[in-house]
Structures are given as structure tokens and as C-alpha cells.
Design a protein around this motif. Structure first.
Motif, PDB file in Angstrom:
ATOM      1  N   PRO B 255       0.835  -1.216   0.000  1.00 21.62           N
ATOM      2  CA  PRO B 255       0.000   0.000   0.000  1.00 21.62           C
ATOM      3  C   PRO B 255       0.864   1.258   0.000  1.00 21.62           C
ATOM      4  O   PRO B 255       0.888   2.007   0.966  1.00 21.62           O
ATOM      5  CB  PRO B 255      -0.795  -0.131   1.295  1.00 21.62           C
ATOM      6  CG  PRO B 255       0.092  -0.938   2.194  1.00 21.62           C
ATOM      7  CD  PRO B 255       0.915  -1.839   1.320  1.00 21.62           C
ATOM      8  N   GLY B 256       1.578   1.497  -1.086  1.00 23.15           N
ATOM      9  CA  GLY B 256       2.465   2.649  -1.166  1.00 23.15           C
ATOM     10  C   GLY B 256       1.909   3.730  -2.078  1.00 23.15           C
ATOM     11  O   GLY B 256       0.765   3.666  -2.525  1.00 23.15           O
ATOM     12  N   LEU B 257       2.766   4.720  -2.369  1.00 24.57           N
ATOM     13  CA  LEU B 257       2.354   5.837  -3.217  1.00 24.57           C
ATOM     14  C   LEU B 257       1.978   5.380  -4.618  1.00 24.57           C
ATOM     15  O   LEU B 257       1.075   5.947  -5.240  1.00 24.57           O
ATOM     16  CB  LEU B 257       3.498   6.848  -3.321  1.00 24.57           C
ATOM     17  CG  LEU B 257       3.756   7.716  -2.109  1.00 24.57           C
ATOM     18  CD1 LEU B 257       4.942   8.613  -2.375  1.00 24.57           C
ATOM     19  CD2 LEU B 257       2.522   8.538  -1.796  1.00 24.57           C
ATOM     20  N   GLY B 258       2.670   4.351  -5.107  1.00 24.82           N
ATOM     21  CA  GLY B 258       2.418   3.869  -6.462  1.00 24.82           C
ATOM     22  C   GLY B 258       0.981   3.408  -6.622  1.00 24.82           C
ATOM     23  O   GLY B 258       0.287   3.792  -7.565  1.00 24.82           O
ATOM     24  N   ARG B 259       0.521   2.602  -5.687  1.00 23.68           N
ATOM     25  CA  ARG B 259      -0.840   2.097  -5.790  1.00 23.68           C
ATOM     26  C   ARG B 259      -1.847   3.225  -5.604  1.00 23.68           C
ATOM     27  O   ARG B 259      -2.903   3.242  -6.224  1.00 23.68           O
ATOM     28  CB  ARG B 259      -1.061   0.965  -4.799  1.00 23.68           C
ATOM     29  CG  ARG B 259      -0.256  -0.260  -5.215  1.00 23.68           C
ATOM     30  CD  ARG B 259      -0.434  -1.438  -4.301  1.00 23.68           C
ATOM     31  NE  ARG B 259      -1.785  -1.959  -4.267  1.00 23.68           N
ATOM     32  CZ  ARG B 259      -2.299  -2.760  -5.178  1.00 23.68           C
ATOM     33  NH1 ARG B 259      -1.594  -3.101  -6.224  1.00 23.68           N
ATOM     34  NH2 ARG B 259      -3.516  -3.214  -5.049  1.00 23.68           N
ATOM     35  N   LEU B 260      -1.488   4.184  -4.751  1.00 20.02           N
ATOM     36  CA  LEU B 260      -2.371   5.339  -4.548  1.00 20.02           C
ATOM     37  C   LEU B 260      -2.562   6.102  -5.851  1.00 20.02           C
ATOM     38  O   LEU B 260      -3.689   6.467  -6.226  1.00 20.02           O
ATOM     39  CB  LEU B 260      -1.767   6.252  -3.477  1.00 20.02           C
ATOM     40  CG  LEU B 260      -2.588   7.485  -3.097  1.00 20.02           C
ATOM     41  CD1 LEU B 260      -3.880   7.076  -2.418  1.00 20.02           C
ATOM     42  CD2 LEU B 260      -1.784   8.414  -2.196  1.00 20.02           C
ATOM     43  N   VAL B 261      -1.472   6.306  -6.570  1.00 19.59           N
ATOM     44  CA  VAL B 261      -1.567   7.112  -7.783  1.00 19.59           C
ATOM     45  C   VAL B 261      -2.317   6.354  -8.883  1.00 19.59           C
ATOM     46  O   VAL B 261      -3.099   6.937  -9.637  1.00 19.59           O
ATOM     47  CB  VAL B 261      -0.170   7.603  -8.233  1.00 19.59           C
ATOM     48  CG1 VAL B 261       0.593   6.573  -8.996  1.00 19.59           C
ATOM     49  CG2 VAL B 261      -0.300   8.850  -9.086  1.00 19.59           C
ATOM     50  N   PHE B 262      -2.138   5.030  -8.951  1.00 20.38           N
ATOM     51  CA  PHE B 262      -2.872   4.263  -9.970  1.00 20.38           C
ATOM     52  C   PHE B 262      -4.370   4.246  -9.661  1.00 20.38           C
ATOM     53  O   PHE B 262      -5.204   4.352 -10.553  1.00 20.38           O
ATOM     54  CB  PHE B 262      -2.325   2.845 -10.092  1.00 20.38           C
ATOM     55  CG  PHE B 262      -1.001   2.805 -10.773  1.00 20.38           C
ATOM     56  CD1 PHE B 262      -0.839   3.380 -12.022  1.00 20.38           C
ATOM     57  CD2 PHE B 262       0.093   2.226 -10.160  1.00 20.38           C
ATOM     58  CE1 PHE B 262       0.391   3.381 -12.649  1.00 20.38           C
ATOM     59  CE2 PHE B 262       1.323   2.213 -10.784  1.00 20.38           C
ATOM     60  CZ  PHE B 262       1.483   2.796 -12.028  1.00 20.38           C
TER      61      PHE B 262
END
Lengths: 276, 305
Positions: B255-262
């Protein structure tokens, strides 16, 4: 022929493998062992066999055929992205060098710094947010990322050429800066650009795979190596071959391009050859 | 000065791009059957009715005081969302960076010291391979071996730091290794070639003539001087590290920034996309700024400039 015999082995191997991958990608336009669009549930998740050389995926599609078409996607995206980077970056670099120290030079360099601050994935995210995901967006994103790379390499190499005596001679003859750039500078830095192009080509394959893996690249039903890997992820425990072969295809292609790039650098630049 | 200008230019680019996104976030939130006056009210509430210049100034001045706006879909401040994800992404990036430095510097030094010998050829061969392997694929291979086959670690997910530092680090270990491989390979090659460059310098010969051993010369003299190109590459590679982290998070369901942005992209939560992208670009600019400062610390000759 004698030139070929003197080529470093890495270069020969790299060029040979790259040619094979390109040939396979082109061949997929006219022939693949099986159709890649057909769904054949009865033949799903087959292990490698004589009918399906590398086995089939969860829709019963032939993995080898998918890899061949995927090669086309990867190659096309990477080549066009390098082309875009060169088409914009090289003229920028040439004019920056020709106007060294002027406002154009400053503008080009600052613009470069700005684009460099955006990781290629972030460029892809922004483009995708606006236009939606597609292979074209992957080309745009990787191409934009390539622009400052080529601009910088071109400028650096061109600046060195501009100090040469023959440039001064050309100026005395009354040639303008633009003409000198085209007739004298560009030919003299072309080998460097070819080397950089090869390296960016390999990097482009890697980035394309990453983008399609996260869904920002080529969209279904167009097969791409990155998305094949994404699809295989849920089946990794019972069908590992689905995850292994596309990955190997990427590694082999990128490795070949990097070897070719390194080899070309040694081959085209005798100074480095001596230094090694 | 340049630092602030770069940030301002980058924020403008991001803002304009997001402005170009077709579709109205308010309409997206309310669905197609929304009454026009509800829509107008929501647009006013979200501040979407102001003209772009005003909204840009609002966005930037908000960020300066840590106010990134409110997520359209989660209805919580973006700053909260981002900081909850940052505690996963940042340790991941730092672990990967440390791992790659810890692998690359000894490997590069060893290869340089044994130039042309089997060890050098071997290390350089491995780094060629490391550069060509997509990090997300390597991550999948790691999962196959260590999570599915050996069952040493879980195949993905993050227990949260509440579960303890050891559990957290354990969950981030495979992703960090996967991220580090490519970085370490590139860095090891740079360390090697930078060392080989400095080893031909006159002061190295002088140091050897003074009776220092090869190892002493390598560590004390050559290494310090080779640090400049190494740092440059570290700075340049940082943006790849960030991009890689965003992709790797997807492999391990972190659950990091990458998944947040996608998620932000698919849900049209543009304010989240905008803020995360700005944060990532800020990180890249910041790191390159710090690299510039580090040059001066390592090389006193560069201080006067």
C-alpha cells in the motif's frame, strides 16, 4: 568483410540476437504458429508440447505466438520512442551547441533539467491521466524522456566539434551556423548518436515492459511482454512458465541491445578501444 | 535559487497537464444523473469554479503549508493519504538504495582491483545481466522462489509498522532486493570505471611510491576521487528508483504511493494524482540538489564555485 572480422565479439552477438528478435517481430505480421486472438478454453494452461512449443495461457492462447506478437509491440514502441527522442533532441542539442552561451543554449539546458526531473513513469502517468492508456502513450512518454538524453549527448559532443580547425575553416568560407551544424557537426557525432540510440532502445524495451505491466502501455487484445507478465502473476504458483518466458524474452532482447551498444562504442571510437 | 525555479516550473507543468484531463471531477463524483444545481454546488465546494490561475496559486500556496487539498473519492485530506502511503514507499526506496550501495561499492572496487582477471569479467557479466532484467520480473522470480517454494516470506502485502519493525522490514525485503539489483549493477559498473580512471592518475603513482599498498591506495586515494561520478549516477538513477518502486509496489501489493496514484487515475481522483506526482518530482529535484551539495563536501576544489 574485414571490418566485420574486427568487430568485438560482444557486438556481433548483440547485433545477431537483436536482428533475430526484429525478424521474429516482423514475421509475426504474416505468420504465427497459432492465432493470438482466438480463445480456446479446452486448450488452456497446457504445458509445453509439440503443438504448443511453450504451452498455452489461461485463455488457451499459444504462448510462443503471443511472445512473437509481443516482440512486435515492444520493438515498435522502443524504436518509435528513440526516433521521437532523436528527432526532437538532436536538433535541440545541435542548435544549443551552435549558439553556445546564448539564450537558446540556456533555454534548451534548463528545459532539459525540467524534463529530467520527471521520472519516465510519472510522464506516463500524466499522459495516461489525460489521454487514457495506449501503446501510443507509451511511445510518447518514453520519447519525451529520451529528448533531453539526446539533446544533452548531442550538445556535449557538438561543442567539442565546434572547437576544431575545420569548423573555423568552414566559417571562413562563409558557411552559416545552421549549415555547419548539418554538414560538419552532425556527421562527426553520428556514431555517438548511434551508440546512444542503441542504449536508449534497450532501455525503451525495459520501460515499455514496465509501463504495460502496470497497465499504462499497450492495451488488450494487443499482446505485450509486460502485460503477459502482469496476467501471469495470479497463476504463478501453478503455471510458472507463463511468467518465465516473457521475462526471458525481455532480458535476452535488452541484453543483446546493451551488448551491441557497448560493442559499437568500442568499435566506433578508436580512442576508447586503446584505453581499454 | 535554481531549486525553487525548477520546482515552480515542474508544478506548472503538472498543473497544466491535469487541467487538460477531460471530464469534470464533480460530475464524475455525482454520476450522470446529478441535478445541475447540485453539480454547481459541489464544484464551488471543491473550488473548481475559480479560474485556472487562481486555482494554481491556491494549489501551490496550499502545498507550501502542507495542505494538499481533499481527495475527491476518499473525502480525507490528501496529505493524510500521502503520509500513510509514504511510510511504506520511503522505507522501501531507502532500503533499496542502501542495499544497492552496499553491493555496488565493494563489487566495483573488487572488479577494479582485479581488472581484466576472471573476477572482473565475472562481476561485469553479472552486472550486464542485472541491468537487462526488468525489476518487476525479478521480483516475481523472487516471489516464486522465496515465497511460494521456500515459504520464507509472504508473497506480498504489508502488515503495517504496528506489527513491529522486524515484520515491516521483512515485508519490504524482497521488494527492496528486486529494486536494488538493477541499481547495484549500474552503480558497480560506474564505481569500477571511475576507479580505473583515477588509478591512472599521477597522485596514485606518487602514493604507491610513498610505500602505500595497493589496497591502501585504492581505499584512501582512488575511492574518494572516484566518488564524484558515483554520486552523479546515484542522483540520476534516483528517478528510476522512484519509478521502479511504484511498479514494484504492484508486484507485492504494497500500500504505497504507487498504488495510490494508480487508483487515483482509475477513479479520476485528480487531486491525488496531481499531489503524488508533484511529490515524486520534488523528491527527484531535492535529491539532485543534495548531490550538488555533496560534491562540495567530497571535493574541496568544487567549493568555491
Amino acid at each position: 568483410m574485414s571490418r566485420i572480422r574486427h568487430m568485438p565479439r560482444a557486438l556481433l552477438v548483440g547485433l545477431a540476437v537483436t536482428t533475430v528478435v526484429l525478424a521474429v517481430a516482423l514475421m509475426s505480421l504474416v505468420w504465427t504458429p497459432h492465432a493470438v486472438t482466438g480463445v480456446d478454453i479446452a486448450a488452456r494452461l497446457q504445458p509445453p508440447s509439440t503443438t504448443y512449443l511453450l504451452g498455452t495461457d489461461h485463455f488457451g492462447r499459444d504462448l510462443l505466438s503471443m511472445l512473437m506478437v509481443g516482440a512486435r509491440t515492444s520493438m515498435a514502441v522502443a524504436i518509435l520512442a528513440v526516433g521521437l527522442g532523436m528527432l526532437v533532441g538532436v536538433p535541440l542539442g545541435l542548435s544549443a551547441a551552435a549558439m553556445h552561451g546564448g539564450w537558446l543554449d540556456d533555454l534548451v539546458m534548463r528545459g532539459n533539467d525540467l524534463v529530467f526531473a520527471f521520472p519516465v513513469l510519472v510522464i506516463a502517468i500524466l499522459i495516461t491521466a489525460v489521454f487514457g492508456p495506449s501503446a501510443v502513450n507509451a511511445i510518447l512518454a518514453i520519447g519525451i524522456f529520451n529528448i533531453p538524453v539526446f539533446a544533452r549527448v548531442t550538445r556535449g559532443a557538438a561543442l567539442a566539434i565546434w572547437t576544431q580547425d575545420y569548423i573555423r575553416a568552414a566559417r571562413v568560407c562563409g558557411k552559416g551556423r545552421a549549415r555547419i551544424s548539418m554538414e560538419h557537426v552532425l556527421p562527426n557525432i553520428s556514431s555517438l548518436l548511434i551508440v546512444q540510440g542503441t542504449i536508449q532502445f534497450g532501455l525503451g524495451i525495459l520501460v515499455e515492459a514496465g509501463l504495460s505491466y502496470v497497465g499504462l502501455g499497450a492495451q488488450p487484445p494487443l499482446p505485450s511482454w509486460g502485460r503477459m507478465l502482469a496476467d501471469s502473476q495470479t497463476m504463478i504458483s501453478f503455471a510458472p512458465q507463463l511468467a518465465i518466458f516473457p521475462g526471458l524474452a525481455i532480458v535476452i532482447t535488452v541484453l543483446a541491445l546493451n551488448l551491441a551498444g557497448d560493442g559499437l562504442r568500442d568499435f566506433l571510437d578508436p580512442r576508447i578501444r586503446r584505453a581499454r | 535559487m535554481m531549486f525553487g525555479l525548477s520546482l515552480a516550473a515542474a508544478s506548472l507543468v503538472i498543473f497544466v497537464m491535469i487541467e487538460l484531463v477531460p471530464g469534470d471531477p464533480a460530475a464524475f463524483m455525482l454520476g450522470i444523473n446529478a441535478a445541475p444545481d447540485t453539480l454547481a454546488a459541489l464544484r464551488a465546494e471543491l473550488g473548481l469554479d475559480a479560474n485556472p490561475a487562481v486555482r494554481y496559486v491556491r494549489w501551490v500556496s496550499g502545498m507550501l503549508i502542507g495542505d494538499f487539498g481533499v481527495s475527491y473519492t476518499y473525502q480525507v485530506p490528501v496529505a493524510e493519504l500521502v503520509s500513510a502511503r509514504l511510510v511504506v514507499s520511503l522505507p522501501l526506496a531507502v532500503m533499496a538504495l542502501l542495499l544497492s550501495i552496499l553491493i555496488a561499492i565493494p563489487a566495483g572496487m573488487f572488479a577494479a582491483a582485479r581488472r581484466g582477471q576472471a573476477a572482473d569479467v565475472g562481476i561485469m557479466g553479472v552486472t550486464q545481466l542485472g541491468i537487462a532484467i526488468p525489476n518487476f520480473w525479478f521480483a516475481m522470480l523472487l516471489v516464486m522462489v522465496f515465497a511460494i517454494h521456500l515459504r520464507w516470506v509472504s508473497a506480498g502485502g504489508f502488515p503495517g509498522w504496528e506489527a513491529g519493525v522486524i515484520e515491516g522490514v521483512k515485508a519490504l525485503l524482497l521488494p527492496a532486493v528486486a529494486l536494488a539489483v538493477q541499481q547495484a549493477s549500474i552503480l558497480a559498473r560506474v564505481v569500477r570505471s571511475a576507479l580505473l580512471d583515477t588509478l591512472t592518475q599521477d597522485y596514485i603513482r606518487t602514493a604507491r611510491a610513498r610505500g602505500l599498498s595497493r589496497r591502501q591506495v585504492l581505499v584512501r586515494h582512488a575511492f574518494r576521487n572516484a566518488m564524484i561520478p558515483v554520486l552523479t549516477i546515484l542522483g540520476l538513477q534516483f528517478s528510476f528508483l522512484i519509478a521502479g518502486a511504484v511498479i514494484i509496489e504492484n508486484v507485492f501489493f504494497l500500500p504505497g504511493l504507487g498504488r495510490l496514484v494508480f487508483q487515483g487515475i482509475t477513479q479520476r481522483d485528480l487531486i491525488v494524482v496531481e499531489s503524488v506526482v508533484m511529490l515524486l518530482v520534488f523528491a527527484v529535484i531535492m535529491v539532485n540538489f543534495m548531490v550538488d551539495i555533496a560534491y562540495a563536501i567530497i571535493d574541496p576544489r568544487l567549493r568555491r564555485r
